[in-house]
Design a protein around this motif. Structure first.
Motif, PDB file in Angstrom:
ATOM      1  N   GLN A 131       0.776  -1.180  -0.026  1.00 55.69           N
ATOM      2  CA  GLN A 131       0.131  -0.047  -0.070  1.00 55.69           C
ATOM      3  C   GLN A 131       1.062   1.286  -0.059  1.00 55.69           C
ATOM      4  OE1 GLN A 131      -2.451  -0.177   3.228  1.00 55.69           O
ATOM      5  NE2 GLN A 131      -4.306  -1.376   2.307  1.00 55.69           N
ATOM      6  N   PRO A 132       0.228   2.326  -0.702  1.00 55.70           N
ATOM      7  CA  PRO A 132       1.196   3.684  -0.447  1.00 55.70           C
ATOM      8  C   PRO A 132       0.877   4.272   0.521  1.00 55.70           C
ATOM      9  CG  PRO A 132      -1.058   3.876  -1.769  1.00 55.70           C
ATOM     10  CD  PRO A 132      -0.732   2.460  -1.623  1.00 55.70           C
ATOM     11  N   THR A 133       1.884   4.999   1.335  1.00 56.13           N
ATOM     12  CA  THR A 133       1.838   5.658   2.567  1.00 56.13           C
ATOM     13  C   THR A 133       0.761   6.925   2.382  1.00 56.13           C
ATOM     14  OG1 THR A 133       3.653   7.226   1.927  1.00 56.13           O
ATOM     15  CG2 THR A 133       4.269   5.111   2.896  1.00 56.13           C
ATOM     16  N   ALA A 134       0.468   7.462   3.657  1.00 55.19           N
ATOM     17  CA  ALA A 134      -0.381   8.409   3.629  1.00 55.19           C
ATOM     18  C   ALA A 134       0.144   9.820   3.123  1.00 55.19           C
ATOM     19  CB  ALA A 134      -0.682   8.985   5.038  1.00 55.19           C
ATOM     20  N   ALA A 135       1.583   9.862   3.075  1.00 52.08           N
ATOM     21  CA  ALA A 135       2.479  10.933   2.570  1.00 52.08           C
ATOM     22  C   ALA A 135       2.464  10.792   1.074  1.00 52.08           C
ATOM     23  CB  ALA A 135       3.902  10.914   3.241  1.00 52.08           C
ATOM     24  N   GLU A 136       2.509   9.682   0.636  1.00 53.70           N
ATOM     25  CA  GLU A 136       2.539   9.494  -0.782  1.00 53.70           C
ATOM     26  C   GLU A 136       1.021   9.933  -1.353  1.00 53.70           C
ATOM     27  OE1 GLU A 136       5.663   5.845  -1.924  1.00 53.70           O
ATOM     28  OE2 GLU A 136       3.500   5.423  -1.249  1.00 53.70           O
ATOM     29  N   VAL A 137       0.037   9.624  -0.581  1.00 53.84           N
ATOM     30  CA  VAL A 137      -1.378  10.103  -1.134  1.00 53.84           C
ATOM     31  C   VAL A 137      -1.254  11.544  -1.001  1.00 53.84           C
ATOM     32  CG1 VAL A 137      -3.921   9.921  -0.857  1.00 53.84           C
ATOM     33  CG2 VAL A 137      -2.199   7.868  -0.439  1.00 53.84           C
ATOM     34  N   ARG A 138      -1.047  12.115  -0.017  1.00 55.04           N
ATOM     35  CA  ARG A 138      -1.031  13.368  -0.041  1.00 55.04           C
ATOM     36  C   ARG A 138      -0.116  14.257  -0.959  1.00 55.04           C
ATOM     37  NH1 ARG A 138      -3.488  17.278   2.724  1.00 55.04           N
ATOM     38  NH2 ARG A 138      -4.108  15.846   4.094  1.00 55.04           N
ATOM     39  N   ALA A 139       0.824  13.774  -1.453  1.00 51.84           N
ATOM     40  CA  ALA A 139       1.797  14.232  -2.428  1.00 51.84           C
ATOM     41  C   ALA A 139       1.191  14.280  -3.655  1.00 51.84           C
ATOM     42  CB  ALA A 139       3.243  13.760  -2.408  1.00 51.84           C
ATOM     43  N   ALA A 140       0.532  13.310  -4.156  1.00 54.42           N
ATOM     44  CA  ALA A 140      -0.331  13.031  -5.203  1.00 54.42           C
ATOM     45  C   ALA A 140      -1.308  14.043  -5.262  1.00 54.42           C
ATOM     46  CB  ALA A 140      -1.050  11.754  -5.372  1.00 54.42           C
ATOM     47  N   ALA A 141      -2.077  14.314  -4.153  1.00 60.18           N
ATOM     48  CA  ALA A 141      -3.202  15.313  -4.074  1.00 60.18           C
ATOM     49  C   ALA A 141      -2.581  16.877  -4.269  1.00 60.18           C
ATOM     50  CB  ALA A 141      -3.744  15.205  -2.725  1.00 60.18           C
ATOM     51  N   GLU A 142      -1.328  17.063  -3.692  1.00 59.94           N
ATOM     52  CA  GLU A 142      -0.751  18.319  -4.083  1.00 59.94           C
ATOM     53  C   GLU A 142      -0.276  18.464  -5.597  1.00 59.94           C
ATOM     54  OE1 GLU A 142      -0.437  20.848  -2.224  1.00 59.94           O
ATOM     55  OE2 GLU A 142      -1.356  19.805  -0.540  1.00 59.94           O
ATOM     56  N   ALA A 143      -0.077  17.397  -6.276  1.00 59.99           N
ATOM     57  CA  ALA A 143       0.293  17.399  -7.519  1.00 59.99           C
ATOM     58  C   ALA A 143      -0.812  17.837  -8.320  1.00 59.99           C
ATOM     59  CB  ALA A 143       0.985  15.891  -8.007  1.00 59.99           C
ATOM     60  N   VAL A 144      -2.012  17.295  -7.909  1.00 59.60           N
ATOM     61  CA  VAL A 144      -3.293  17.571  -8.841  1.00 59.60           C
ATOM     62  C   VAL A 144      -3.554  18.781  -8.466  1.00 59.60           C
ATOM     63  CG1 VAL A 144      -5.690  17.095  -8.769  1.00 59.60           C
ATOM     64  CG2 VAL A 144      -4.456  15.244  -8.499  1.00 59.60           C
ATOM     65  N   LYS A 145      -3.243  19.803  -7.381  1.00 65.74           N
ATOM     66  CA  LYS A 145      -3.599  21.024  -7.092  1.00 65.74           C
ATOM     67  C   LYS A 145      -2.773  21.762  -7.985  1.00 65.74           C
ATOM     68  CE  LYS A 145      -4.909  20.091  -2.365  1.00 65.74           C
ATOM     69  NZ  LYS A 145      -4.560  20.559  -0.815  1.00 65.74           N
ATOM     70  N   THR A 146      -1.505  21.327  -8.104  1.00 65.88           N
ATOM     71  CA  THR A 146      -0.550  21.973  -8.786  1.00 65.88           C
ATOM     72  C   THR A 146      -1.132  22.009 -10.382  1.00 65.88           C
ATOM     73  OG1 THR A 146       1.357  21.738  -7.341  1.00 65.88           O
ATOM     74  CG2 THR A 146       1.884  22.260  -9.598  1.00 65.88           C
ATOM     75  N   LEU A 178      -5.298   6.953  -3.791  1.00 67.98           N
ATOM     76  CA  LEU A 178      -6.384   7.124  -2.690  1.00 67.98           C
ATOM     77  C   LEU A 178      -6.965   5.837  -2.769  1.00 67.98           C
ATOM     78  CD1 LEU A 178      -7.771   9.403  -1.180  1.00 67.98           C
ATOM     79  CD2 LEU A 178      -9.626   9.444  -3.000  1.00 67.98           C
ATOM     80  N   TYR A 179      -7.522   5.011  -3.740  1.00 76.30           N
ATOM     81  CA  TYR A 179      -8.155   3.969  -3.686  1.00 76.30           C
ATOM     82  C   TYR A 179      -7.421   2.738  -2.809  1.00 76.30           C
ATOM     83  CZ  TYR A 179     -10.570  -0.178  -4.992  1.00 76.30           C
ATOM     84  OH  TYR A 179     -11.418  -1.447  -4.880  1.00 76.30           O
ATOM     85  N   ASP A 180      -5.867   2.708  -3.373  1.00 75.00           N
ATOM     86  CA  ASP A 180      -4.827   1.510  -2.735  1.00 75.00           C
ATOM     87  C   ASP A 180      -4.944   2.001  -1.254  1.00 75.00           C
ATOM     88  OD1 ASP A 180      -4.743   0.479  -5.297  1.00 75.00           O
ATOM     89  OD2 ASP A 180      -2.891   1.315  -5.656  1.00 75.00           O
ATOM     90  N   ARG A 181      -4.767   3.074  -0.886  1.00 71.51           N
ATOM     91  CA  ARG A 181      -4.538   3.430   0.538  1.00 71.51           C
ATOM     92  C   ARG A 181      -5.934   3.456   1.179  1.00 71.51           C
ATOM     93  NH1 ARG A 181      -0.903   3.452   4.726  1.00 71.51           N
ATOM     94  NH2 ARG A 181      -1.688   4.549   6.376  1.00 71.51           N
TER      95      ARG A 181
END
Length: 219
Positions: free
Chosen positions: A6-21, A59-62
């Motif tokens: 599973q991805p870490t919570a930090a990886e999910v949040r980094a991906a969310a930040e990438a979407v915002k950017t 998000l789904y994996d985590r």
């Protein structure tokens, strides 16, 4: 999926930040748009689609949760375009399906065409009138595919689904280069636009049985 994979919570949040950017960059590109074919907008669109897809998967994996985003390329739509911005060549990939609805009409039409051929021998004429394979060879050898499509009922055929892909290329292939396997290198990421015809669209929209699309639209 196991906990170890599973991805870490930090990886999910980094991906969310990438979407915002990616959202900010896409909006900025749209605000600076110089025309319908602005390359910066296409690039920003593709980057946003990629970022959203990556976030959705993590998000789904985590958390076993999904987003409301529709990712381009899913459910049969086109993937992000990856072909040349200024294509110097095009390839048209066409598929049309037909059912042999009236075999006797097919045979009769093929025999008539064969009889009008001054070079056809008696055996070839007779075969066209009794063999469906020979009949199809005669008809498709005599008429262009577009004429077959417009006159299919005359030949005892019934239309099924069809599709036309317009794909972009940097340059024309060498003569004879792909003849041995003409459809092996069809690349969905080089589709400029595609046009589909299917009876299934009648159920979705009675007024629009033809579903045609281009980049940035569902196909």
């Amino acid at each position: 999926m196991s906990d170890a994979a599973q991805p870490t919570a930090a990886e999910v949040r980094a991906a969310a930040e990438a979407v915002k950017t990616a959202l900010d960059r896409h909006l900025a590109a749209v605000e600076r748009r110089t025309g319908d074919d602005d390359t910066a907008v296409f690039e920003a669109f593709n980057a946003l689609a990629s970022a959203a897809e990556a976030y959705d998967e993590l998000l789904y994996d985590r958390y076993d949760e999904v987003t409301p985003f529709e990712i381009p390329g899913a459910d049969g739509s086109l993937p992000p375009y990856a072909g040349p911005d200024e294509p110097h060549a095009l390839s048209l990939l066409i598929r049309r399906d037909y059912a042999v609805a009236e075999p006797q009409r097919l045979l009769a039409q093929a025999r008539r065409v064969a009889e009008l051929d001054d070079d056809a021998d008696t055996r070839a004429v007779a075969k066209a009138g009794v063999s469906p394979l020979a009949a199809l060879g005669v008809l498709f050898g005599e008429y262009e595919p577009d004429e077959i499509a417009s006159r299919h009922k005359e030949f005892g055929l019934e239309e099924g689904d069809s599709t036309l892909w317009v794909t972009a290329a940097e340059e024309l292939p060498e003569p004879g280069e792909w003849l041995a396997a003409p459809f092996d290198h069809a690349d969905p990421e080089r589709i400029v636009c595609r046009f589909d015809v299917s009876s299934v669209f009648d159920e979705e929209d009675e007024e629009a049985p033809v579903d045609a699309g281009a980049r940035g639209a569902d196909v």
